[in-house]
Design a protein around this motif. Sequence first.
Motif, short mmCIF file in Angstrom:
data_model
loop_
_atom_site.label_atom_id
_atom_site.label_comp_id
_atom_site.label_asym_id
_atom_site.label_seq_id
_atom_site.Cartn_x
_atom_site.Cartn_y
_atom_site.Cartn_z
N LEU A 25 0.82 -1.21 0.00
CA LEU A 25 0.00 0.00 0.00
C LEU A 25 0.86 1.26 0.00
O LEU A 25 0.39 2.34 -0.40
CB LEU A 25 -0.95 0.00 1.20
N ALA A 26 2.11 1.14 0.45
CA ALA A 26 3.03 2.29 0.45
C ALA A 26 3.62 2.57 -0.92
O ALA A 26 4.19 3.64 -1.16
CB ALA A 26 4.15 2.06 1.45
N ALA A 27 3.51 1.62 -1.84
CA ALA A 27 4.10 1.80 -3.17
C ALA A 27 3.40 2.93 -3.92
O ALA A 27 2.18 3.08 -3.82
CB ALA A 27 4.01 0.50 -3.97
N PRO A 28 4.14 3.74 -4.67
CA PRO A 28 3.50 4.76 -5.50
C PRO A 28 2.49 4.14 -6.45
O PRO A 28 2.65 3.01 -6.92
CB PRO A 28 4.68 5.38 -6.26
N ALA A 29 1.43 4.89 -6.75
CA ALA A 29 0.38 4.39 -7.62
C ALA A 29 0.91 4.03 -9.00
O ALA A 29 0.35 3.16 -9.68
CB ALA A 29 -0.74 5.42 -7.74
N SER A 30 1.99 4.67 -9.41
CA SER A 30 2.58 4.36 -10.73
C SER A 30 3.27 3.01 -10.75
O SER A 30 3.51 2.45 -11.81
CB SER A 30 3.59 5.45 -11.11
N GLU A 31 3.58 2.45 -9.56
CA GLU A 31 4.28 1.17 -9.48
C GLU A 31 3.33 0.00 -9.27
O GLU A 31 3.55 -1.09 -9.82
CB GLU A 31 5.28 1.17 -8.30
N LEU A 32 2.30 0.20 -8.45
CA LEU A 32 1.54 -0.96 -7.98
C LEU A 32 0.12 -0.56 -7.62
O LEU A 32 -0.12 0.51 -7.05
CB LEU A 32 2.22 -1.56 -6.74
N GLU A 33 -0.81 -1.45 -7.95
CA GLU A 33 -2.19 -1.31 -7.50
C GLU A 33 -2.62 -2.63 -6.87
O GLU A 33 -2.51 -3.70 -7.49
CB GLU A 33 -3.13 -0.99 -8.66
N VAL A 34 -3.09 -2.56 -5.64
CA VAL A 34 -3.67 -3.72 -4.97
C VAL A 34 -5.16 -3.71 -5.28
O VAL A 34 -5.89 -2.85 -4.79
CB VAL A 34 -3.43 -3.68 -3.45
N VAL A 35 -5.62 -4.64 -6.10
CA VAL A 35 -7.02 -4.62 -6.51
C VAL A 35 -7.90 -5.38 -5.54
O VAL A 35 -9.11 -5.11 -5.44
CB VAL A 35 -7.19 -5.19 -7.94
N LEU A 36 -7.34 -6.35 -4.82
CA LEU A 36 -8.13 -7.15 -3.88
C LEU A 36 -7.23 -7.67 -2.77
O LEU A 36 -6.09 -8.10 -3.03
CB LEU A 36 -8.77 -8.34 -4.61
N ILE A 37 -7.74 -7.62 -1.55
CA ILE A 37 -7.14 -8.34 -0.42
C ILE A 37 -8.15 -9.41 -0.04
O ILE A 37 -9.24 -9.11 0.45
CB ILE A 37 -6.82 -7.41 0.76
N SER A 38 -7.81 -10.67 -0.31
CA SER A 38 -8.70 -11.79 0.04
C SER A 38 -8.14 -12.47 1.28
O SER A 38 -6.95 -12.73 1.39
CB SER A 38 -8.82 -12.76 -1.13
N VAL A 39 -9.02 -12.73 2.22
CA VAL A 39 -8.61 -13.18 3.55
C VAL A 39 -8.93 -14.65 3.73
O VAL A 39 -10.00 -15.12 3.32
CB VAL A 39 -9.31 -12.34 4.64
N VAL A 40 -7.99 -15.37 4.32
CA VAL A 40 -8.14 -16.81 4.51
C VAL A 40 -7.74 -17.18 5.93
O VAL A 40 -6.90 -16.53 6.54
CB VAL A 40 -7.27 -17.58 3.48
#
Length: 436
Positions: A25-40
Amino acid sequence: MAPKRRIIIDTDPGNDDVIAMLLALAAPASELEVVLISVVEGNVDVRACVRNVVAIFHVLDEEIKWRKSQNLPAGFEGCTKYKPLVAIGANEPLHDKSDNADYFHGTDGLGGSTVTHPEFNPHESWKRLFEEPPPDDELTKTASDQVKDLEDKPFSNFTTSRQPAHKEILRLLRENEAETISIVSIGPLTNLALAAAEDPETFLRAKEVISMGGAIDAIGNVTPNAEFNVWADPHAAARVYALSSAIPSSTMPSTVENYAGQDLPAYPPHLSKTLRVVLMALDITEEHTVSKSLFQQKSGELCARGSPLAKWMQAFLNPMLDKMASLHHGHDNDATLALHDPLCIYYVLTQDDPKWKSSSKSPEDIRVECTGQWTRGMTVNDRRPRKRRDSDGEAPHDRGNWLGNKSGNRIERMLESPGKDECGAWILDRILGYVQ
C-alpha cells in the motif's frame, strides 16, 4: 519506467502479512495497484484476520492525517488513489481441520496488541460491513442512513465485498485482460484452490501466482519438514501447484478434497495453458530479516514525534522480536524476524532486477505431501541427477512420473534476491515514509 503492476493479495494476517500489505500500500500508484485483499484462515481464525486487515486501513487513515499535520508527504497511494477491495474467504482447509499459528502470532495475530494497545483497533462497525444489508423496505430512513455512514465515513479507504473471496478472485480475473493481475499468496492456498476448482480456465488468466510457502532444502518451521502455509492446507497447495503441470492429474492429491460438504472436482484433462508459480520458500525467506535494533532505529524517532503507524508497528512487532530474542538465549539486540511474506511484495516491486535468481534446476518438479503421518505439508522435489524421459508412461523405476516431459509440476523457486542484507531497511524505509 516499468509498467504499473496489479496484484491480488491473499493473506492470513499475521505480523509479517501486515508488513507485506503495508509495503504494498506504500508503493506509488505508478508502481503498484492492490485490486483485492482476500482473507483466509491461517495464522489465526478468519474473523481475526479480517479485523487485522481493517486495522491496517484504520491506522493508515490516522497516519495520513498525522503526516499532513507535520507537512510530510502523505504516501500510501495504495489506499488514497485506489480503494482496494477486501473479501472474506475460507474459514477451514480443504481436507483436515484448522490448526492456527496463534501460539506464535498471538490469538489476535498481532502479538496481543489488540488488548495491550486498544487505541489502534478499528471501530466495531467493521463487522457489519461484510454482512448482507437488509432490503430497503425493511429499513427506516434513519437506519439506512446509519448503514451508509458506516460505509462512507469510518472506512473510506477500502471497498467491502460481500461475496466469498474465491468468487471475487474469479470475477476480477474474468473482467480484466488476461495476464495483467498477479496473485500474491502469503497464507494457506485455500482460496486459490477453491477459485481454480470452480473455474480453472478463468484462474489461468492470472499472470502468475507468487507464493510464500514450502521448505525444500531448509528445515520446516512447523514440523521438521513443513512450512506453515503449506502444512495448514497441503491439499490446496497441491491443487494450485498442479496447474503448473501440462498434466495436472499427474500431481493431484490422492485423497478427495471437499469444502463446506462439497467435493472439489478434478481439473479437466486438458487446459489451455499452465500456471506460472513463483515459490518463495523458507530457503530464501529465512535469509531476509529485520533486527530489533534496526527496527528501533527506523521507528523510534517517528514514535516520539507521534506517528500512529510507527507506534502501531512497535505495538505488534516488539512482542514478536522479544519472543525471537527469548528463543535465542536473550540476545535482545540481535533478535531478528524473518520477512517471509514481505519478500513476496519486495519481489513484485523489484522483479525486473537481474539479481533475482531462481534455482539452477528451475522450473523444478515440486510436489506436496498430503497424507504422510510425519511429513504432511512437506514440499518434495526430485534431486535425482537424471534427464527427463521422452515418454510419460508409468515406469517401474519412476513411480509417480517424476521424470516425464509433460507430467510433474514446474515451479520456479527463487533462491537469490537483489538485496539480502539491505532488504529489511528498504522495506522499513518504504513503509515509514523515508522513501517516496
